[in-house]
Design a protein around this motif. Structure first.
Motif, PDB file in Angstrom:
ATOM      1  N   PRO A   1       8.625  -3.054  -6.802  1.00 39.18           N
ATOM      2  CA  PRO A   1       8.094  -1.835  -7.429  1.00 39.18           C
ATOM      3  C   PRO A   1       7.329  -1.002  -6.403  1.00 39.18           C
ATOM      4  N   THR A   2       7.383   0.296  -6.550  1.00 39.72           N
ATOM      5  CA  THR A   2       6.689   1.186  -5.629  1.00 39.72           C
ATOM      6  C   THR A   2       5.198   1.158  -5.900  1.00 39.72           C
ATOM      7  N   ALA A   3       4.423   1.029  -4.845  1.00 35.68           N
ATOM      8  CA  ALA A   3       2.965   1.031  -4.987  1.00 35.68           C
ATOM      9  C   ALA A   3       2.494   2.401  -5.458  1.00 35.68           C
ATOM     10  N   VAL A   4       1.571   2.399  -6.399  1.00 34.71           N
ATOM     11  CA  VAL A   4       1.046   3.643  -6.966  1.00 34.71           C
ATOM     12  C   VAL A   4      -0.116   4.126  -6.110  1.00 34.71           C
ATOM     13  N   GLY A   5      -0.130   5.430  -5.816  1.00 30.59           N
ATOM     14  CA  GLY A   5      -1.212   5.991  -5.014  1.00 30.59           C
ATOM     15  C   GLY A   5      -2.519   5.980  -5.780  1.00 30.59           C
ATOM     16  N   ALA A   6      -3.433   5.108  -5.394  1.00 35.30           N
ATOM     17  CA  ALA A   6      -4.732   4.990  -6.049  1.00 35.30           C
ATOM     18  C   ALA A   6      -5.733   4.474  -5.022  1.00 35.30           C
ATOM     19  N   ASN A   7      -7.016   4.475  -5.408  1.00 35.26           N
ATOM     20  CA  ASN A   7      -8.079   3.977  -4.535  1.00 35.26           C
ATOM     21  C   ASN A   7      -8.021   4.628  -3.152  1.00 35.26           C
ATOM     22  N   PRO A   8      -8.043   5.950  -3.089  1.00 34.58           N
ATOM     23  CA  PRO A   8      -7.943   6.603  -1.771  1.00 34.58           C
ATOM     24  C   PRO A   8      -9.207   6.379  -0.928  1.00 34.58           C
ATOM     25  N   TYR A   9      -9.039   6.452   0.371  1.00 38.40           N
ATOM     26  CA  TYR A   9     -10.164   6.329   1.293  1.00 38.40           C
ATOM     27  C   TYR A   9      -9.879   7.187   2.521  1.00 38.40           C
ATOM     28  N   THR A  10     -10.940   7.608   3.198  1.00 40.82           N
ATOM     29  CA  THR A  10     -10.826   8.388   4.425  1.00 40.82           C
ATOM     30  C   THR A  10     -11.896   7.913   5.402  1.00 40.82           C
TER      31      THR A  10
ATOM     32  N   GLN B   1       0.857  -1.176   0.000  1.00 39.72           N
ATOM     33  CA  GLN B   1       0.000   0.000   0.000  1.00 39.72           C
ATOM     34  C   GLN B   1       0.890   1.222   0.000  1.00 39.72           C
ATOM     35  N   SER B   2       0.520   2.230  -0.783  1.00 36.04           N
ATOM     36  CA  SER B   2       1.363   3.404  -0.934  1.00 36.04           C
ATOM     37  C   SER B   2       1.498   4.180   0.379  1.00 36.04           C
ATOM     38  N   ARG B   3       0.357   4.451   1.055  1.00 33.66           N
ATOM     39  CA  ARG B   3       0.431   5.305   2.250  1.00 33.66           C
ATOM     40  C   ARG B   3      -0.778   5.084   3.144  1.00 33.66           C
ATOM     41  N   VAL B   4      -0.532   5.072   4.420  1.00 39.42           N
ATOM     42  CA  VAL B   4      -1.571   5.079   5.451  1.00 39.42           C
ATOM     43  C   VAL B   4      -1.209   6.188   6.438  1.00 39.42           C
ATOM     44  N   SER B   5      -2.157   7.053   6.768  1.00 37.81           N
ATOM     45  CA  SER B   5      -1.838   8.161   7.669  1.00 37.81           C
ATOM     46  C   SER B   5      -3.057   8.508   8.511  1.00 37.81           C
ATOM     47  N   GLY B   6      -2.803   9.296   9.545  1.00 40.78           N
ATOM     48  CA  GLY B   6      -3.899   9.722  10.397  1.00 40.78           C
ATOM     49  C   GLY B   6      -3.427  10.641  11.499  1.00 40.78           C
ATOM     50  N   ASP B   7      -4.389  11.244  12.190  1.00 43.86           N
ATOM     51  CA  ASP B   7      -4.090  12.058  13.371  1.00 43.86           C
ATOM     52  C   ASP B   7      -5.155  11.795  14.417  1.00 43.86           C
ATOM     53  N   ILE B   8      -4.738  11.886  15.708  1.00 50.19           N
ATOM     54  CA  ILE B   8      -5.636  11.567  16.821  1.00 50.19           C
ATOM     55  C   ILE B   8      -5.480  12.629  17.896  1.00 50.19           C
ATOM     56  N   PRO B   9      -6.271  13.679  17.854  1.00 51.53           N
ATOM     57  CA  PRO B   9      -6.251  14.656  18.953  1.00 51.53           C
ATOM     58  C   PRO B   9      -7.203  14.214  20.064  1.00 51.53           C
TER      59      PRO B   9
ATOM     60  N   THR C   1     -10.720  12.141  18.919  1.00 51.56           N
ATOM     61  CA  THR C   1     -11.116  12.029  17.517  1.00 51.56           C
ATOM     62  C   THR C   1     -10.007  11.329  16.742  1.00 51.56           C
ATOM     63  N   ARG C   2     -10.374  10.345  15.954  1.00 50.01           N
ATOM     64  CA  ARG C   2      -9.381   9.685  15.098  1.00 50.01           C
ATOM     65  C   ARG C   2      -9.777   9.874  13.637  1.00 50.01           C
ATOM     66  N   ASN C   3      -8.876  10.507  12.882  1.00 50.04           N
ATOM     67  CA  ASN C   3      -9.046  10.692  11.441  1.00 50.04           C
ATOM     68  C   ASN C   3      -7.991   9.857  10.721  1.00 50.04           C
ATOM     69  N   TYR C   4      -8.388   9.120   9.702  1.00 48.64           N
ATOM     70  CA  TYR C   4      -7.427   8.289   8.986  1.00 48.64           C
ATOM     71  C   TYR C   4      -7.676   8.369   7.478  1.00 48.64           C
ATOM     72  N   ALA C   5      -6.619   8.091   6.721  1.00 49.77           N
ATOM     73  CA  ALA C   5      -6.697   8.110   5.258  1.00 49.77           C
ATOM     74  C   ALA C   5      -5.677   7.129   4.706  1.00 49.77           C
ATOM     75  N   GLY C   6      -5.918   6.647   3.501  1.00 49.30           N
ATOM     76  CA  GLY C   6      -4.999   5.717   2.864  1.00 49.30           C
ATOM     77  C   GLY C   6      -5.175   5.721   1.369  1.00 49.30           C
ATOM     78  N   SER C   7      -4.198   5.179   0.665  1.00 46.52           N
ATOM     79  CA  SER C   7      -4.273   5.082  -0.788  1.00 46.52           C
ATOM     80  C   SER C   7      -3.251   4.079  -1.273  1.00 46.52           C
ATOM     81  N   GLY C   8      -3.517   3.565  -2.482  1.00 47.14           N
ATOM     82  CA  GLY C   8      -2.492   2.818  -3.181  1.00 47.14           C
ATOM     83  C   GLY C   8      -2.431   1.328  -2.936  1.00 47.14           C
ATOM     84  N   TYR C   9      -3.530   0.671  -2.558  1.00 51.10           N
ATOM     85  CA  TYR C   9      -3.494  -0.784  -2.509  1.00 51.10           C
ATOM     86  C   TYR C   9      -3.262  -1.315  -3.917  1.00 51.10           C
TER      87      TYR C   9
END
Length: 595
Positions: A530-539, A465-473, A504-512
């Motif tokens: 090979p590097t995973a291409v950023g696609a199929n984003p979700y939040t 997967q290209s990227r998984v990210s989030g923030d939790i305040p 609050t937990r906010n999360y996002a991802g892309s690139g499966y």
């Protein structure tokens, strides 16, 4: 006459100290200012107070005491912890005697006089900080008594109660994680384990995970750099900082970094249901991380560790008064910790800082503010695969099956504001607020799956997967008042309070990658993926709000029998951030407590 000698920072206790299995580390500790020392004392033949000691007692400052009723031995020990006095005398003098405790503001001498009133024991100051006890009926003669020494480090009240730093002991004197009442672990009607600063230092524990692994009945589900989980008696544990709710947890479910213990005075672990203070949650218990506080005297400390797989750790810790009067005090802890792994390509680098300032606004008012920040950068692994039939495939334990360009970055910031106020009638009020934000980002995430054929090395695939990210305040608040009451001729203790949090937990991802990448375990090159291409984003995201009010009392039924009883009324709401839909909502939930 025989006498015993102890250090101002705790008795010299022999322990069986086994090296940790986590790291082969050489630790060098340098402490400056307030160095531990020991001194042997004997009761003097003449009971006269030196002029210097008399002068010191005349200029003593008042101290706020909140020592509950109990045995005379226990109350004198708590008194010594708060005042820093050495008390020496015959152990049999206090045997079988009780004390009504000490509530209110007193100088050291007036407080001691109040504790000994009616006991038949008198005292003499033999130095600025040393006091000898003896029987009033025998005060006219010369006595030879076995000396009993009680030690402490400075004044301790309010948040400073139960401090273990420099105690030299693996035993904590007080804990209030279960009920907000300052009780010894023996007086708490639940299983409480306290991992002290001394134990963490002796065993080279560098994280909260290390402390929890040393706690009987606690299981740490180790997931490498992917965030560990923590269980007691088969259930997950809740988490606190200095008695305040910490809804984001400690490295739980890959949400924030593995908390370093360079900032901590002790780790208190309450096992079993902890709904009185925690509200909603599993009945595994609560982990309370109690942080270091500024000291009244200057001290500085440096620590260096070198270990296996290029471990390099440096810690600097400086503390003391910021103005001449000592009414404003501060502490700063800096940390750098880097290490590789026995697994190829795997590493973890850490940087962190913790600072706190506290001030005595009035003799009865203490305010404080702190900031804590930590950042971990790492590359994780999930181990080597077994054969399809579950047998060992004979692969090297150092083999890495993932993307060599993977990078996980996690950081958190935590700031705290607090107020402690002594109230009339020996009551005390404490208010605390904390705000925190955790950020995490995982780039080029990957994992292996499939059915391995050891004869060919085929049968495995890697998903990326290209990227998984989030923030939790989150925001948390805790407020309570406590104090004594008299009823039916006996003294009792009460606590009333409220706490709550919103996370609050906010999360996002892309690139499966839609298709799996077949690999051969014998020829696999992690750098050639090979590097995973950023696609199929979700939040997505959710918000959890908890609120609760509680009350608890420690009732003295007899001199030797106490009843602790209380209750909590809680509310809980979980809602979807994107749609605003409430998925779970409860209010008026009652959690009784008795022991």
């Amino acid at each position: 006459m025989q006498s015993t000698a102890v250090s101002k920072r705790g008795p010299n206790v022999a322990h069986n100290r086994a090296p940790t299995a986590q790291t082969l580390a050489l630790a060098i500790r340098i402490a400056c200012g307030g160095l531990a020392y020991s001194a042997a004392m004997a009761l003097p033949a003449l009971w006269s107070m030196p002029a210097s000691a008399q002068s010191a007692t005349e200029t003593q400052a008042s101290v706020a005491f909140s020592i509950p009723a109990g045995s005379l031995s226990d109350t004198l020990n708590r008194f010594a912890e708060q005042t820093g006095l050495y008390l020496s005398g015959a152990g049999e003098l206090t045997r079988g005697k009780n004390s009504a405790g000490l509530q209110g503001n007193f100088t050291s001498e007036k407080g001691l006089r109040r504790l000994l009133q009616g006991t038949g024991i008198i005292y003499r100051f033999t130095g600025a900080n040393t006091v000898s006890l003896m029987s009033a009926s025998e005060s006219g003669g010369v006595m030879t008594l076995p000396a009993v020494m009680v030690s402490a480090e400075g004044e301790r009240s309010g948040s400073a109660a139960g401090i273990t730093e420099w105690s030299g002991s693996y035993k904590a004197s007080q804990t209030n994680t279960a009920t907000k009442l300052n009780l010894s672990p023996r007086e708490t009607p639940q299983t409480v384990t306290v991992v002290t600063r001394q134990q963490m230092d002796d065993s080279a524990m560098t994280s909260v995970d290390d402390a929890l692994r040393a706690t009987s009945g606690v299981f740490v589900h180790d997931r490498g750099q992917n965030g560990n989980n923590y269980y007691s008696r088969g259930f997950e544990l809740q988490h606190q900082y200095d008695g305040m709710p910490n809804p984001v947890g400690i490295s739980s479910w890959n949400q924030n970094p593995q908390i370093d213990n360079a900032f901590l005075d002790r780790v208190e672990v309450l096992q079993g249901a902890s709904g009185l203070m925690s509200g909603a949650g599993d009945p595994g218990g609560t982990v309370n991380l109690v942080r270091k506080r500024p000291t009244h005297e200057f001290q500085a400390q440096a620590e260096a560790q070198l270990g296996s797989w290029k471990q390099r750790r440096l810690v600097g810790d400086i503390s003391g008064p910021l103005i001449e009067s000592g009414h404003v005090r501060g502490r700063l802890v800096l940390l750098m910790d880097e290490q590789d792994s026995f697994v190829d390509h795997v590493f973890r680098d850490r940087q962190a800082v913790y600072g706190i300032v506290e001030a005595d606004i009035t003799p009865n008012t203490l305010v404080y503010a702190s900031l804590q920040y930590q950042e971990d950068k790492s590359r994780n692994h999930f181990g080597v695969p077994f054969a399809a039939d579950g047998s060992q495939a004979g692969l090297s334990r150092s083999a890495f099956f993932g993307n060599a360009n993977n990078l996980t970055t996690r950081d958190y910031s935590l700031y705290t504001l607090g107020l402690e106020q002594q109230l009339p009638a020996d009551w005390m009020m404490k208010l605390q607020y904390s705000g925190s934000k955790t950020n995490y980002a995982i780039n080029n995430y990957s994992f292996i799956r499939g059915d391995l054929d050891p004869s060919t090395g085929d049968g495995m695939d890697i998903r990326q997967q290209s990227r998984v990210s989030g923030d939790i305040p989150y925001d948390a608040l805790d407020a309570y008042i406590s104090g004594p009451v008299s009823l039916l001729g006996r003294s009792h203790e009460l606590v009333f309070g409220a706490n709550g949090s919103t996370m609050t937990r906010n999360y996002a991802g892309s690139g499966y990658m839609a298709a799996l990448q077949p690999i051969n375990v014998y020829t696999f090159d992690p750098t050639a993926l090979p590097t995973a291409v950023g696609a199929n984003p979700y939040t997505g995201g959710y918000e959890i709000t908890q609120r609760g009010v509680y009350g608890v009392g420690r009732f003295s039924l007899t001199d030797s029998l106490k009843l602790i009883a209380g209750t909590r009324i809680s509310s809980y709401e979980d809602k979807d951030v994107d749609t605003g839909t409430t998925t779970v909502k409860e209010s008026g939930v009652v959690s009784p407590y008795a022991g």
